[in-house]
Design an enzyme around this catalytic site. Structure first.
Site, short mmCIF file in Angstrom:
data_model
loop_
_atom_site.label_atom_id
_atom_site.label_comp_id
_atom_site.label_asym_id
_atom_site.label_seq_id
_atom_site.Cartn_x
_atom_site.Cartn_y
_atom_site.Cartn_z
N ALA A 141 3.40 -91.69 -27.07
CA ALA A 141 2.15 -90.94 -26.92
C ALA A 141 1.20 -91.67 -25.97
O ALA A 141 0.50 -91.03 -25.17
CB ALA A 141 1.50 -90.73 -28.28
N THR B 185 -1.57 -84.00 -30.59
CA THR B 185 -0.48 -83.11 -31.00
C THR B 185 -0.68 -82.54 -32.40
O THR B 185 0.09 -81.69 -32.82
CB THR B 185 0.87 -83.84 -30.94
OG1 THR B 185 0.81 -85.01 -31.77
CG2 THR B 185 1.21 -84.26 -29.52
N GLY B 186 -1.70 -83.00 -33.12
CA GLY B 186 -2.10 -82.33 -34.35
C GLY B 186 -1.32 -82.72 -35.59
O GLY B 186 -0.42 -83.56 -35.57
N GLU B 187 -1.70 -82.07 -36.68
CA GLU B 187 -1.07 -82.27 -37.98
C GLU B 187 -0.76 -80.91 -38.60
O GLU B 187 -1.51 -79.95 -38.40
CB GLU B 187 -2.01 -83.04 -38.94
CG GLU B 187 -2.58 -84.31 -38.39
CD GLU B 187 -3.90 -84.08 -37.66
OE1 GLU B 187 -4.47 -82.98 -37.76
OE2 GLU B 187 -4.34 -85.00 -36.98
N ASP C 1 -12.04 -82.23 -35.43
CA ASP C 1 -11.74 -80.81 -35.28
C ASP C 1 -10.59 -80.47 -36.23
O ASP C 1 -9.42 -80.68 -35.89
CB ASP C 1 -11.37 -80.48 -33.83
CG ASP C 1 -11.02 -79.01 -33.64
OD1 ASP C 1 -11.14 -78.23 -34.60
OD2 ASP C 1 -10.61 -78.65 -32.52
N HIS C 2 -10.93 -79.97 -37.40
CA HIS C 2 -9.94 -79.64 -38.42
C HIS C 2 -10.18 -78.23 -38.97
O HIS C 2 -11.31 -77.75 -38.97
CB HIS C 2 -10.00 -80.62 -39.59
CG HIS C 2 -9.24 -81.88 -39.35
ND1 HIS C 2 -8.91 -82.75 -40.36
CD2 HIS C 2 -8.73 -82.43 -38.23
CE1 HIS C 2 -8.23 -83.78 -39.88
NE2 HIS C 2 -8.12 -83.61 -38.57
N GLY D 137 1.44 -94.15 -30.90
CA GLY D 137 2.68 -94.87 -30.66
C GLY D 137 2.92 -95.00 -29.17
O GLY D 137 2.21 -94.42 -28.35
#
Length: 323
Positions: free
Chosen positions: A176, A104-106, A37-38, A173
């Site tokens: 997360a 949390t996305g980019e 999903d981008h 990480g």
């Protein structure tokens, strides 16, 4: 028993190609689908980026496989209330076979409306609040919420599945993974990291599902397959938090010039060595993953599906049955 699915890359393939791959994946024996999903692709060479909710609606009409977003950021580009409506409709269309992968996305996708890109701790806080908002809306009750990051007023979802879609939280990480264990119905992470799986389970994840995925580049000419993987997906070898903060495909192209073919060769299975494909996919099952999704890089999709149908999936499933 481990589930083996196919990963649909909406950054690399046009909508009609994704639908064709979804059908071919089911015919080849894959048991589930995941889809990215981008808003942008990672680089212009990939060249696509369709709207995931339109794609899920279309996929629901051509295959009976479960579908999971890998993954949606429900915090910036689209308000959690709108994401909840989209996810509920997707669950109805798929007959309850939709699972909502969240992260949390980019900056690449989320900065497009002009707002600030928060630091990671704030993004995790926003994700937790978004999950709370969406779960309230999935009850079908009228919802009002005034929180730190989001406001919802007199909102109610009328189109709802029999059961709310599970929310699988992504992480790369320890913090997360712990958040996913605390608030998620499952965990998504893209490397076969047994320690992260353990952190998720210790933080409250228990026996909830863990999902992961990898890309491969099947082809009879390994050298050519490696060039294809390097040309299209060198960005996946960028280290650390860099992929979360670069704002445009051009920036990813600039950074990816530092990624060598050797780096890609060490990270991505290229060619038609059955044992190499088996080893890369099995590493996830060995690390405690419940579902593994494989995506094929490049244009030779049918060759990939034939190869996995006849030579890879039967052996994976045989091993899963023994275990």
């Amino acid at each position: 028993m481990t589930t083996y699915g196919y990963f649909l890359s909406s950054e690399e393939f046009a909508p009609a190609e994704l639908l064709s791959q979804a059908r071919a994946a089911e015919q080849a024996g894959f048991q589930a689908l995941a889809i990215s999903d981008h808003f942008h692709p990672w680089n212009d060479e990939q060249g696509q980026s369709s709207f995931v909710w339109s794609m899920i609606g279309a996929i629901s009409q051509v295959t009976s496989l479960p579908v999971t977003t890998f993954v949606t950021c429900p915090t910036v580009r689209m308000h959690p209330a709108i994401n909840a409506q989209a996810a509920a409709t997707a669950a109805v269309l798929t007959g309850g076979r939709f699972r909502f992968g969240l992260g949390t996305g980019e900056a690449l996708n989320e900065h497009i409306l002009g707002g600030p890109w928060p630091e990671a701790p704030e993004r995790m806080e926003m994700l937790e609040e978004a999950v709370h908002v969406m779960r309230r809306l999935f009850t079908g009750e009228q919802t009002t919420h005034r929180g730190t990051h989001y406001t919802v007023q007199n909102a109610r979802l009328y189109t709802l599945p029999d059961e709310p879609p599970p929310l699988y939280v992504s992480g790369f990480g320890p913090q997360a993974a712990a958040l996913a264990g605390r608030i998620g119905d499952g965990f998504v992470t893209m490397g076969p990291d047994a320690e992260l799986v353990g952190q998720f389970r210790r933080a409250g994840g228990g026996r909830k599902p863990v999902l992961g995925g990898l890309k491969v580049c099947w082809g009879t000419d390994r050298a050519q397959a490696l060039k294809t993987a390097h040309r299209l997906w060198a960005n996946e070898q960028l280290p650390g938090e860099l992929p979360q903060i670069l704002p445009t495909p051009t920036h990813f192209e600039q950074a990816s010039k530092l990624v060598t073919e050797e780096s890609v060769a060490n990270a991505v299975v290229c060619g038609d060595d059955v044992d190499a494909h088996l080893g890369a996919v099995s590493a996830f099952a060995d690390a405690g993953f419940d579902e593994v999704y494989v995506g094929q890089i490049g244009p030779d999709q049918q060759g990939f599906f034939d190869f996995y149908r006849s030579r890879v999936l039967p052996r994976l499933q045989e091993t899963a049955r023994r275990d």
